[in-house]
Design a protein around this motif. Structure first.
Motif, PDB file in Angstrom:
ATOM      1  N   ALA A   1      -5.399  40.051 -27.505  1.00 17.39           N
ATOM      2  CA  ALA A   1      -5.604  41.542 -27.356  1.00 17.39           C
ATOM      3  C   ALA A   1      -7.297  41.717 -26.070  1.00 17.39           C
ATOM      4  O   ALA A   1      -7.983  41.076 -26.348  1.00 17.39           O
ATOM      5  CB  ALA A   1      -6.078  41.888 -28.611  1.00 17.39           C
ATOM      6  N   ASP A   2      -6.895  42.266 -25.769  1.00 22.00           N
ATOM      7  CA  ASP A   2      -7.225  42.571 -24.109  1.00 22.00           C
ATOM      8  C   ASP A   2      -8.671  43.618 -25.293  1.00 22.00           C
ATOM      9  O   ASP A   2      -8.359  44.285 -25.884  1.00 22.00           O
ATOM     10  CB  ASP A   2      -6.493  43.484 -23.609  1.00 22.00           C
ATOM     11  N   LEU A   3      -9.996  43.156 -24.775  1.00 24.83           N
ATOM     12  CA  LEU A   3     -10.847  44.162 -24.944  1.00 24.83           C
ATOM     13  C   LEU A   3     -10.995  45.044 -23.992  1.00 24.83           C
ATOM     14  O   LEU A   3     -11.871  43.367 -22.687  1.00 24.83           O
ATOM     15  CB  LEU A   3     -12.053  43.150 -25.720  1.00 24.83           C
ATOM     16  N   CYS A   4     -12.118  46.102 -24.006  1.00 29.46           N
ATOM     17  CA  CYS A   4     -12.158  46.692 -23.015  1.00 29.46           C
ATOM     18  C   CYS A   4     -12.989  46.949 -23.047  1.00 29.46           C
ATOM     19  O   CYS A   4     -14.693  47.096 -24.154  1.00 29.46           O
ATOM     20  CB  CYS A   4     -11.217  47.889 -22.666  1.00 29.46           C
ATOM     21  N   ALA A   5     -13.804  47.077 -22.082  1.00 24.89           N
ATOM     22  CA  ALA A   5     -15.741  47.762 -22.373  1.00 24.89           C
ATOM     23  C   ALA A   5     -16.185  49.293 -22.242  1.00 24.89           C
ATOM     24  O   ALA A   5     -15.018  50.168 -21.852  1.00 24.89           O
ATOM     25  CB  ALA A   5     -16.378  47.599 -20.744  1.00 24.89           C
ATOM     26  N   SER A   6     -16.981  49.689 -23.127  1.00 27.59           N
ATOM     27  CA  SER A   6     -17.385  50.862 -23.164  1.00 27.59           C
ATOM     28  C   SER A   6     -18.498  51.132 -23.167  1.00 27.59           C
ATOM     29  O   SER A   6     -19.536  50.892 -23.542  1.00 27.59           O
ATOM     30  CB  SER A   6     -17.636  50.853 -25.000  1.00 27.59           C
ATOM     31  N   LEU A   7     -18.715  51.552 -21.705  1.00 29.84           N
ATOM     32  CA  LEU A   7     -19.651  51.768 -20.615  1.00 29.84           C
ATOM     33  C   LEU A   7     -20.142  53.413 -20.790  1.00 29.84           C
ATOM     34  O   LEU A   7     -18.701  54.130 -20.523  1.00 29.84           O
ATOM     35  CB  LEU A   7     -19.781  51.442 -19.828  1.00 29.84           C
ATOM     36  N   SER A   8     -21.045  53.926 -20.947  1.00 37.09           N
ATOM     37  CA  SER A   8     -21.334  55.420 -20.434  1.00 37.09           C
ATOM     38  C   SER A   8     -21.469  55.402 -19.054  1.00 37.09           C
ATOM     39  O   SER A   8     -22.141  56.257 -18.301  1.00 37.09           O
ATOM     40  CB  SER A   8     -22.402  56.003 -20.729  1.00 37.09           C
ATOM     41  N   GLU A   9     -21.782  54.163 -18.310  1.00 28.37           N
ATOM     42  CA  GLU A   9     -21.476  53.757 -16.535  1.00 28.37           C
ATOM     43  C   GLU A   9     -21.740  52.642 -16.278  1.00 28.37           C
ATOM     44  O   GLU A   9     -21.781  51.604 -17.104  1.00 28.37           O
ATOM     45  CB  GLU A   9     -23.500  55.082 -16.256  1.00 28.37           C
ATOM     46  N   PRO A  10     -21.479  52.257 -15.148  1.00 27.49           N
ATOM     47  CA  PRO A  10     -20.907  50.860 -15.088  1.00 27.49           C
ATOM     48  C   PRO A  10     -21.817  50.122 -14.395  1.00 27.49           C
ATOM     49  O   PRO A  10     -23.416  50.377 -14.288  1.00 27.49           O
ATOM     50  CB  PRO A  10     -20.097  51.256 -13.505  1.00 27.49           C
ATOM     51  N   VAL A  11     -21.814  48.912 -14.993  1.00 25.11           N
ATOM     52  CA  VAL A  11     -22.892  47.913 -14.788  1.00 25.11           C
ATOM     53  C   VAL A  11     -22.370  46.974 -13.625  1.00 25.11           C
ATOM     54  O   VAL A  11     -21.282  46.457 -13.452  1.00 25.11           O
ATOM     55  CB  VAL A  11     -22.748  47.043 -15.954  1.00 25.11           C
ATOM     56  N   VAL A  12     -23.628  46.610 -13.119  1.00 29.54           N
ATOM     57  CA  VAL A  12     -23.263  45.825 -11.830  1.00 29.54           C
ATOM     58  C   VAL A  12     -23.782  44.132 -12.279  1.00 29.54           C
ATOM     59  O   VAL A  12     -25.044  44.600 -12.288  1.00 29.54           O
ATOM     60  CB  VAL A  12     -23.665  46.168 -10.507  1.00 29.54           C
ATOM     61  N   ILE A  13     -23.088  43.145 -12.123  1.00 27.93           N
ATOM     62  CA  ILE A  13     -22.984  41.604 -12.479  1.00 27.93           C
ATOM     63  C   ILE A  13     -23.372  40.963 -10.811  1.00 27.93           C
ATOM     64  O   ILE A  13     -21.968  41.162 -10.421  1.00 27.93           O
ATOM     65  CB  ILE A  13     -22.196  40.904 -13.247  1.00 27.93           C
ATOM     66  N   GLN A  14     -24.812  41.347 -10.317  1.00 21.43           N
ATOM     67  CA  GLN A  14     -24.699  40.194  -9.334  1.00 21.43           C
ATOM     68  C   GLN A  14     -24.660  38.622  -9.450  1.00 21.43           C
ATOM     69  O   GLN A  14     -24.172  38.497 -10.656  1.00 21.43           O
ATOM     70  CB  GLN A  14     -26.657  40.347  -8.953  1.00 21.43           C
ATOM     71  N   PRO A  15     -23.894  38.038  -8.327  1.00 20.52           N
ATOM     72  CA  PRO A  15     -23.636  36.392  -7.937  1.00 20.52           C
ATOM     73  C   PRO A  15     -24.269  35.913  -9.141  1.00 20.52           C
ATOM     74  O   PRO A  15     -25.917  35.980  -8.929  1.00 20.52           O
ATOM     75  CB  PRO A  15     -23.555  36.156  -7.179  1.00 20.52           C
ATOM     76  N   PHE A  16     -24.196  35.192  -9.985  1.00 15.49           N
ATOM     77  CA  PHE A  16     -24.604  34.172 -11.196  1.00 15.49           C
ATOM     78  C   PHE A  16     -25.474  34.514 -11.911  1.00 15.49           C
ATOM     79  O   PHE A  16     -26.512  34.258 -12.552  1.00 15.49           O
ATOM     80  CB  PHE A  16     -25.831  32.561  -9.962  1.00 15.49           C
ATOM     81  N   ALA A  17     -25.110  35.839 -12.192  1.00 14.87           N
ATOM     82  CA  ALA A  17     -26.203  36.795 -13.324  1.00 14.87           C
ATOM     83  C   ALA A  17     -25.317  36.973 -14.370  1.00 14.87           C
ATOM     84  O   ALA A  17     -24.138  36.310 -14.303  1.00 14.87           O
ATOM     85  CB  ALA A  17     -26.660  38.150 -12.398  1.00 14.87           C
ATOM     86  N   ARG A  18     -25.933  37.094 -15.265  1.00 17.59           N
ATOM     87  CA  ARG A  18     -25.213  37.750 -16.514  1.00 17.59           C
ATOM     88  C   ARG A  18     -25.029  38.751 -17.109  1.00 17.59           C
ATOM     89  O   ARG A  18     -26.280  39.316 -17.148  1.00 17.59           O
ATOM     90  CB  ARG A  18     -24.825  36.650 -17.225  1.00 17.59           C
ATOM     91  N   ALA A  19     -24.421  39.907 -18.193  1.00 18.58           N
ATOM     92  CA  ALA A  19     -24.607  40.630 -18.792  1.00 18.58           C
ATOM     93  C   ALA A  19     -24.311  40.811 -19.478  1.00 18.58           C
ATOM     94  O   ALA A  19     -22.524  40.543 -20.131  1.00 18.58           O
ATOM     95  CB  ALA A  19     -24.720  42.140 -18.180  1.00 18.58           C
ATOM     96  N   LEU A  20     -24.076  41.447 -21.009  1.00 17.18           N
ATOM     97  CA  LEU A  20     -24.035  42.400 -22.109  1.00 17.18           C
ATOM     98  C   LEU A  20     -23.015  43.097 -22.635  1.00 17.18           C
ATOM     99  O   LEU A  20     -24.374  44.747 -22.076  1.00 17.18           O
ATOM    100  CB  LEU A  20     -25.247  42.148 -23.298  1.00 17.18           C
ATOM    101  N   ILE A  21     -21.667  43.250 -22.183  1.00 13.32           N
ATOM    102  CA  ILE A  21     -21.310  44.190 -21.914  1.00 13.32           C
ATOM    103  C   ILE A  21     -20.065  45.314 -23.733  1.00 13.32           C
ATOM    104  O   ILE A  21     -20.051  44.228 -24.193  1.00 13.32           O
ATOM    105  CB  ILE A  21     -19.917  44.184 -20.868  1.00 13.32           C
ATOM    106  N   PRO A  22     -21.015  45.908 -23.720  1.00 15.01           N
ATOM    107  CA  PRO A  22     -20.180  46.774 -25.262  1.00 15.01           C
ATOM    108  C   PRO A  22     -19.170  46.897 -25.067  1.00 15.01           C
ATOM    109  O   PRO A  22     -18.353  47.040 -24.478  1.00 15.01           O
ATOM    110  CB  PRO A  22     -21.193  47.459 -25.358  1.00 15.01           C
ATOM    111  N   THR A  23     -18.494  47.060 -26.428  1.00 15.09           N
ATOM    112  CA  THR A  23     -17.112  47.204 -26.480  1.00 15.09           C
ATOM    113  C   THR A  23     -16.806  48.353 -26.933  1.00 15.09           C
ATOM    114  O   THR A  23     -15.345  48.681 -27.446  1.00 15.09           O
ATOM    115  CB  THR A  23     -16.101  46.098 -27.336  1.00 15.09           C
ATOM    116  N   GLY A  24     -17.696  48.542 -28.120  1.00 10.35           N
ATOM    117  CA  GLY A  24     -17.623  49.746 -28.729  1.00 10.35           C
ATOM    118  C   GLY A  24     -16.621  49.490 -30.286  1.00 10.35           C
ATOM    119  O   GLY A  24     -16.488  50.902 -31.277  1.00 10.35           O
ATOM    120  N   VAL A  25     -16.603  48.190 -30.460  1.00  5.36           N
ATOM    121  CA  VAL A  25     -15.041  47.789 -31.355  1.00  5.36           C
ATOM    122  C   VAL A  25     -15.644  47.370 -32.855  1.00  5.36           C
ATOM    123  O   VAL A  25     -17.124  46.342 -32.373  1.00  5.36           O
ATOM    124  CB  VAL A  25     -14.343  47.203 -30.980  1.00  5.36           C
TER     125      VAL A  25
END
Length: 151
Positions: free
Chosen positions: A32-56
């Motif tokens: 099942a697809d999980l979607c991002a739950s964000l108040s503003e966009p998150v930019v992930i630079q090349p070779f960087a990582r980010a923890l993205i909330p889903t609100g689930v």
């Protein structure tokens, strides 16, 4: 959901903020697809990582786990995948599901609210009863490890 699946289980879900319910894209989708739950966009630079909330948040039955897996389209089109894959969500975890994304591409990647960022697969799991022994039984493969069975 299709009747062709061997077993359907009830999974209680709590949504916070602008979270979306996990959704199976087709009648035979395993994840099942999980979607991002964000108040503003998150930019992930090349070779960087980010923890993205889903609100689930979910409550799994005992004897089950949820696995967070990458979406093949993100990996193929943008070089974006999940770290710690598959991420395991235990039956007794009640916190928010978050997805650790990595950008292995050569351009910045922007995640916006509602973007499908991962898949959630619910699976039965077993626990082992470990027994220490002096010797293991022999097999044809023996101790052959990485690459020992061919290219």
């Amino acid at each position: 959901m299709s009747d062709s699946f061997a077993k359907q289980i009830e999974v209680s879900i709590s949504l916070s903020g602008n979270a979306q319910m996990p959704n199976y894209a087709t009648a035979q989708s395993a994840g099942a697809d999980l979607c991002a739950s964000l108040s503003e966009p998150v930019v992930i630079q090349p070779f960087a990582r980010a923890l993205i909330p889903t609100g689930v948040r979910i409550a799994l039955p005992e004897g089950y786990e949820a696995q967070v897996r990458p979406r093949s389209g993100l990996a193929f089109k943008h070089g974006v995948s999940c770290l710690n894959t598959p991420g395991t969500i235990d039956a007794d975890y009640r916190g928010e599901i978050q997805v650790l994304l990595i950008n292995l591409g050569d351009k910045p990647f922007t995640v916006t609210n509602g973007d499908r960022i991962a898949q959630l697969v619910i699976a039965p799991c077993s626990r082992a009863r470990f027994s220490q022994v002096a010797h293991l039984d022999e097999t044809g493969r023996g101790t052959g490890g990485f690459g020992s069975t061919g290219l």
